[in-house]
Design an enzyme around this catalytic site. Sequence first.
Site, mmCIF file in Angstrom:
data_model
loop_
_atom_site.group_PDB
_atom_site.id
_atom_site.type_symbol
_atom_site.label_atom_id
_atom_site.label_comp_id
_atom_site.label_asym_id
_atom_site.label_seq_id
_atom_site.Cartn_x
_atom_site.Cartn_y
_atom_site.Cartn_z
ATOM 1 N N ARG A 131 -0.453 -11.088 -9.134
ATOM 2 C CA ARG A 131 -0.256 -11.482 -10.532
ATOM 3 C C ARG A 131 1.123 -12.085 -10.772
ATOM 4 O O ARG A 131 1.331 -12.789 -11.760
ATOM 5 C CB ARG A 131 -0.450 -10.278 -11.461
ATOM 6 C CG ARG A 131 -1.858 -9.718 -11.479
ATOM 7 C CD ARG A 131 -1.911 -8.407 -12.222
ATOM 8 N NE ARG A 131 -3.221 -7.779 -12.100
ATOM 9 C CZ ARG A 131 -4.181 -7.886 -13.001
ATOM 10 N NH1 ARG A 131 -3.973 -8.593 -14.087
ATOM 11 N NH2 ARG A 131 -5.342 -7.300 -12.823
ATOM 12 N N MET B 154 -8.125 -8.872 -2.347
ATOM 13 C CA MET B 154 -8.779 -9.822 -3.236
ATOM 14 C C MET B 154 -8.141 -11.206 -3.091
ATOM 15 O O MET B 154 -8.234 -12.043 -3.986
ATOM 16 C CB MET B 154 -8.713 -9.351 -4.694
ATOM 17 C CG MET B 154 -9.529 -8.095 -4.942
ATOM 18 S SD MET B 154 -10.095 -7.896 -6.635
ATOM 19 C CE MET B 154 -8.544 -7.793 -7.512
ATOM 20 N N GLN C 138 -5.236 4.285 -7.414
ATOM 21 C CA GLN C 138 -6.377 3.780 -6.658
ATOM 22 C C GLN C 138 -6.434 4.418 -5.270
ATOM 23 O O GLN C 138 -7.506 4.814 -4.802
ATOM 24 C CB GLN C 138 -6.273 2.266 -6.525
ATOM 25 C CG GLN C 138 -7.283 1.632 -5.575
ATOM 26 C CD GLN C 138 -7.101 0.134 -5.464
ATOM 27 O OE1 GLN C 138 -7.533 -0.603 -6.339
ATOM 28 N NE2 GLN C 138 -6.447 -0.330 -4.412
ATOM 29 N N GLU D 236 0.674 1.508 -1.740
ATOM 30 C CA GLU D 236 1.012 2.546 -2.713
ATOM 31 C C GLU D 236 1.359 1.982 -4.091
ATOM 32 O O GLU D 236 1.534 2.754 -5.030
ATOM 33 C CB GLU D 236 2.167 3.406 -2.188
ATOM 34 C CG GLU D 236 1.765 4.298 -1.025
ATOM 35 C CD GLU D 236 2.869 5.234 -0.583
ATOM 36 O OE1 GLU D 236 4.032 5.032 -1.017
ATOM 37 O OE2 GLU D 236 2.586 6.168 0.195
ATOM 38 N N LYS D 237 1.456 0.652 -4.232
ATOM 39 C CA LYS D 237 1.664 0.103 -5.574
ATOM 40 C C LYS D 237 0.523 0.546 -6.485
ATOM 41 O O LYS D 237 0.732 0.864 -7.652
ATOM 42 C CB LYS D 237 1.752 -1.419 -5.549
ATOM 43 C CG LYS D 237 2.016 -2.018 -6.951
ATOM 44 C CD LYS D 237 2.160 -3.515 -6.918
ATOM 45 C CE LYS D 237 0.824 -4.193 -6.799
ATOM 46 N NZ LYS D 237 -0.003 -4.051 -8.037
ATOM 47 N N HIS E 238 0.232 -12.002 -0.236
ATOM 48 C CA HIS E 238 1.682 -12.108 -0.274
ATOM 49 C C HIS E 238 2.267 -11.165 0.777
ATOM 50 O O HIS E 238 1.522 -10.561 1.565
ATOM 51 C CB HIS E 238 2.220 -11.776 -1.671
ATOM 52 C CG HIS E 238 1.695 -10.489 -2.245
ATOM 53 N ND1 HIS E 238 2.031 -9.262 -1.714
ATOM 54 C CD2 HIS E 238 0.851 -10.242 -3.284
ATOM 55 C CE1 HIS E 238 1.425 -8.307 -2.412
ATOM 56 N NE2 HIS E 238 0.701 -8.872 -3.367
ATOM 57 N N HIS F 101 0.729 -7.706 1.251
ATOM 58 C CA HIS F 101 -0.497 -7.672 2.055
ATOM 59 C C HIS F 101 -0.180 -7.797 3.538
ATOM 60 O O HIS F 101 -0.793 -7.128 4.374
ATOM 61 C CB HIS F 101 -1.429 -8.825 1.648
ATOM 62 C CG HIS F 101 -1.979 -8.730 0.263
ATOM 63 N ND1 HIS F 101 -1.577 -9.566 -0.745
ATOM 64 C CD2 HIS F 101 -2.896 -7.894 -0.282
ATOM 65 C CE1 HIS F 101 -2.235 -9.261 -1.860
ATOM 66 N NE2 HIS F 101 -3.035 -8.250 -1.604
#
Length: 280
Positions: free
Chosen positions: A188, A29, A154, A149-150, A33, A36
Amino acid sequence: MLVFKTKKELLDHISILPKTNELGLVPTMGALHTGHVSLVQKAVNENQTVVVSIFVNPTQFDNKEDLAKYPHTFDADLELLSSVSEDILVFSPSADEVYDKKIKAKKYDFEGLDTVMEGAFRDDHFNGVGTIVEALLLLVKPNRAYFGEKDFQQLQIIRKLVKQQQIPVEIVGCPIVREPHGLAMSSRNERLSPELRQKGAFIYDTLLTAKEKFGMKSANYVIDWVKGQFKEQEKLELEYIEIADVETLSPITTKKENIKYRAFIAVYADGVRLIDNIAL
């Protein structure tokens, strides 16, 4: 680096690639950082062609204010991706392009994986996640898709999704990347003050100690201990702490042999919602 705004542009380019090319997909999205980057680097290492999607998906936000505040850093994102490889294909569509002007989530039956933890606090979140991930997988048709895996819940739901929908793709889970003080990397985090960012390290420190205690104490003892730790913290408000079976994501009270467990946590840091987890 090529940037595509429409599905047709992306598909036209993919269609001219050698048929032998293995294709990797990294859905994001944006507000990219180091976490990613680790996903993208792994995808580049394992595939001849990599597509990175940058799309803030409206159907997975139950809080409109959270959606409005989500950071948009497109130029910086492209610069970061180019540091990995100039050959990455970037797909950055509008919501109308993705949803054909009908911005609505599909309904799924994830067999209970979506009703606990994040699902208990974020209405319809995983229906929105499932909708966009299924759409991207069917569009790109990758050999592999990469997720961190954070967001472990999901990740398990996406694995369930591809099995249910019989989508021929390998879902690759990648380890959590952390800031030097331990806070899990997240877009975030940019909304946190330097003081709160440092204070957020308490979340991971608590999970590490909880892991130690889980080897000697009951699940209920560990959960109560974590709750007690956060009662003493200013500006860090615990939303939930759960210990769950990694396969079913069902919260547990009694440990069983030969079952893998993880601790899952959600915390508000001065209004910014942070999640983390750790294998036990």
